[in-house]
Design a protein around this motif. Structure first.
Motif, PDB file in Angstrom:
ATOM      1  N   ALA A  64       9.793  -2.855  27.698  1.00 32.75           N
ATOM      2  CA  ALA A  64       9.593  -2.831  26.245  1.00 32.75           C
ATOM      3  C   ALA A  64       8.269  -3.470  25.849  1.00 32.75           C
ATOM      4  O   ALA A  64       7.604  -3.003  24.919  1.00 32.75           O
ATOM      5  CB  ALA A  64      10.760  -3.534  25.551  1.00 32.75           C
ATOM      6  N   VAL A  65       7.863  -4.533  26.524  1.00 31.13           N
ATOM      7  CA  VAL A  65       6.607  -5.214  26.176  1.00 31.13           C
ATOM      8  C   VAL A  65       5.393  -4.307  26.417  1.00 31.13           C
ATOM      9  O   VAL A  65       4.566  -4.113  25.521  1.00 31.13           O
ATOM     10  CB  VAL A  65       6.493  -6.550  26.943  1.00 31.13           C
ATOM     11  CG1 VAL A  65       5.106  -7.144  26.790  1.00 31.13           C
ATOM     12  CG2 VAL A  65       7.546  -7.536  26.463  1.00 31.13           C
ATOM     13  N   PRO A  66       5.218  -3.691  27.607  1.00 28.65           N
ATOM     14  CA  PRO A  66       4.053  -2.812  27.790  1.00 28.65           C
ATOM     15  C   PRO A  66       4.068  -1.595  26.866  1.00 28.65           C
ATOM     16  O   PRO A  66       3.029  -1.205  26.338  1.00 28.65           O
ATOM     17  CB  PRO A  66       4.140  -2.376  29.253  1.00 28.65           C
ATOM     18  CG  PRO A  66       5.068  -3.316  29.914  1.00 28.65           C
ATOM     19  CD  PRO A  66       5.959  -3.864  28.853  1.00 28.65           C
ATOM     20  N   VAL A  67       5.250  -1.007  26.653  1.00 27.72           N
ATOM     21  CA  VAL A  67       5.320   0.165  25.776  1.00 27.72           C
ATOM     22  C   VAL A  67       4.968  -0.214  24.342  1.00 27.72           C
ATOM     23  O   VAL A  67       4.254   0.503  23.644  1.00 27.72           O
ATOM     24  CB  VAL A  67       6.724   0.820  25.863  1.00 27.72           C
ATOM     25  CG1 VAL A  67       6.910   1.848  24.765  1.00 27.72           C
ATOM     26  CG2 VAL A  67       6.910   1.468  27.223  1.00 27.72           C
ATOM     27  N   GLY A  68       5.427  -1.369  23.891  1.00 30.41           N
ATOM     28  CA  GLY A  68       5.093  -1.827  22.540  1.00 30.41           C
ATOM     29  C   GLY A  68       3.608  -2.081  22.368  1.00 30.41           C
ATOM     30  O   GLY A  68       3.011  -1.718  21.356  1.00 30.41           O
TER      31      GLY A  68
ATOM     32  N   LEU B  84       1.130  -0.747  24.173  1.00 32.63           N
ATOM     33  CA  LEU B  84       0.433   0.542  24.208  1.00 32.63           C
ATOM     34  C   LEU B  84       0.615   1.308  22.902  1.00 32.63           C
ATOM     35  O   LEU B  84      -0.320   1.951  22.411  1.00 32.63           O
ATOM     36  CB  LEU B  84       0.927   1.376  25.390  1.00 32.63           C
ATOM     37  CG  LEU B  84       0.499   0.895  26.773  1.00 32.63           C
ATOM     38  CD1 LEU B  84       1.164   1.741  27.858  1.00 32.63           C
ATOM     39  CD2 LEU B  84      -1.013   0.959  26.916  1.00 32.63           C
ATOM     40  N   GLY B  85       1.799   1.244  22.317  1.00 34.90           N
ATOM     41  CA  GLY B  85       2.031   1.915  21.047  1.00 34.90           C
ATOM     42  C   GLY B  85       1.186   1.337  19.931  1.00 34.90           C
ATOM     43  O   GLY B  85       0.616   2.063  19.115  1.00 34.90           O
ATOM     44  N   LEU B  86       1.056   0.020  19.902  1.00 36.96           N
ATOM     45  CA  LEU B  86       0.222  -0.633  18.888  1.00 36.96           C
ATOM     46  C   LEU B  86      -1.245  -0.271  19.065  1.00 36.96           C
ATOM     47  O   LEU B  86      -1.947   0.041  18.099  1.00 36.96           O
ATOM     48  CB  LEU B  86       0.426  -2.148  18.975  1.00 36.96           C
ATOM     49  CG  LEU B  86      -0.256  -2.979  17.907  1.00 36.96           C
ATOM     50  CD1 LEU B  86       0.273  -2.618  16.525  1.00 36.96           C
ATOM     51  CD2 LEU B  86      -0.040  -4.462  18.177  1.00 36.96           C
TER      52      LEU B  86
ATOM     53  N   VAL C 167      -6.108   3.108  17.564  1.00 39.63           N
ATOM     54  CA  VAL C 167      -7.096   4.117  17.954  1.00 39.63           C
ATOM     55  C   VAL C 167      -6.981   5.351  17.071  1.00 39.63           C
ATOM     56  O   VAL C 167      -7.983   5.910  16.618  1.00 39.63           O
ATOM     57  CB  VAL C 167      -6.933   4.475  19.449  1.00 39.63           C
ATOM     58  CG1 VAL C 167      -7.733   5.706  19.806  1.00 39.63           C
ATOM     59  CG2 VAL C 167      -7.350   3.308  20.324  1.00 39.63           C
ATOM     60  N   CYS C 168      -5.753   5.774  16.784  1.00 37.04           N
ATOM     61  CA  CYS C 168      -5.559   6.945  15.912  1.00 37.04           C
ATOM     62  C   CYS C 168      -6.079   6.670  14.518  1.00 37.04           C
ATOM     63  O   CYS C 168      -6.733   7.529  13.904  1.00 37.04           O
ATOM     64  CB  CYS C 168      -4.080   7.325  15.856  1.00 37.04           C
ATOM     65  SG  CYS C 168      -3.489   8.087  17.372  1.00 37.04           S
ATOM     66  N   PHE C 169      -5.846   5.478  13.993  1.00 38.13           N
ATOM     67  CA  PHE C 169      -6.325   5.134  12.660  1.00 38.13           C
ATOM     68  C   PHE C 169      -7.852   5.152  12.607  1.00 38.13           C
ATOM     69  O   PHE C 169      -8.456   5.687  11.676  1.00 38.13           O
ATOM     70  CB  PHE C 169      -5.790   3.756  12.249  1.00 38.13           C
ATOM     71  CG  PHE C 169      -6.286   3.303  10.915  1.00 38.13           C
ATOM     72  CD1 PHE C 169      -5.778   3.845   9.752  1.00 38.13           C
ATOM     73  CD2 PHE C 169      -7.272   2.335  10.831  1.00 38.13           C
ATOM     74  CE1 PHE C 169      -6.238   3.427   8.520  1.00 38.13           C
ATOM     75  CE2 PHE C 169      -7.742   1.915   9.607  1.00 38.13           C
ATOM     76  CZ  PHE C 169      -7.230   2.456   8.445  1.00 38.13           C
ATOM     77  N   VAL C 170      -8.492   4.568  13.623  1.00 33.51           N
ATOM     78  CA  VAL C 170      -9.958   4.550  13.671  1.00 33.51           C
ATOM     79  C   VAL C 170     -10.507   5.973  13.799  1.00 33.51           C
ATOM     80  O   VAL C 170     -11.477   6.347  13.142  1.00 33.51           O
ATOM     81  CB  VAL C 170     -10.447   3.657  14.831  1.00 33.51           C
ATOM     82  CG1 VAL C 170     -11.931   3.828  15.065  1.00 33.51           C
ATOM     83  CG2 VAL C 170     -10.125   2.206  14.536  1.00 33.51           C
TER      84      VAL C 170
END
Length: 196
Positions: A25-29, A31-33, A38-41
């Protein structure tokens, strides 16, 4: 009354969801953040580029560069604009100022379009507009030469060095006073030449 088993037969208490799944859960969270950032930028850059590309200063500058015969000869035709860099657009009191640099990719060579423009009202006025060539040369797109039929142009048969209305020495009357000579030019750097 039932008895609880003791020793090795005692049941192990069930762990919560976080205790069982934190390793993935920690790595996936994280990476999602990071992916959301990146998508916002990317969306912000894409929107800014699209709105800049539709700006009149950019379209006018690019059109002048594409129509210039010297630029066409140096870069080849057609050439394509790249992603603008060093872009600054600001508006103060209804006056817009834009500065930008656009790489140009031509079939023969590459160049860079430099522009500084101001907008007051509806029209853009360029203060600086030139294409810098890969060999270090520069094509000034604001350099407009006067046409041959301009009213202030001299006819080809008239030499400005020899005016035709100057009287010859033989035409002067013998007793006419000669024009005074201009004072001799002073050489700079001598104390005696300083006027007080």
């Amino acid at each position: 009354m039932p008895t609880m088993p003791e020793g090795d037969y005692a049941p192990v208490p069930r762990q919560g969801w976080w205790n069982r799944n934190w390793k993935w859960a920690v790595p996936v969270g994280c990476l999602g953040l990071m992916g959301s950032c990146v998508c916002f930028v990317a969306i912000a850059i894409g929107y800014g580029y699209t709105s800049f590309r539709d700006m009149g200063a950019y379209t006018d500058a690019l059109a002048l560069a594409q129509e210039d015969p010297q630029v066409q000869k140096a870069l080849g035709s057609p050439f394509k604009p790249g992603f603008p860099s060093n872009t600054q657009v600001s508006t103060t009191n209804g006056r817009t100022h834009a500065t930008f640099v656009v790489p140009l990719d031509g079939p023969k060579a590459d160049g860079t379009l430099h522009a500084v423009a101001d907008k007051s009202g509806e029209a853009w006025t360029f203060r600086t507009l030139y294409v810098e060539l890969a060999d270090g040369g520069r094509v000034d797109l604001l350099d407009t030469e006067a046409p041959d039929d301009a009213p202030d142009a001299l006819p080809e048969d008239l030499d400005p060095e020899e005016p035709d209305d100057v009287p010859e020495l033989d035409d002067l009357e013998p007793g006419a006073p000669a024009a005074p000579l201009p004072p001799p030019e002073k050489k700079p750097g001598r104390d005696s030449d300083i006027d007080l």
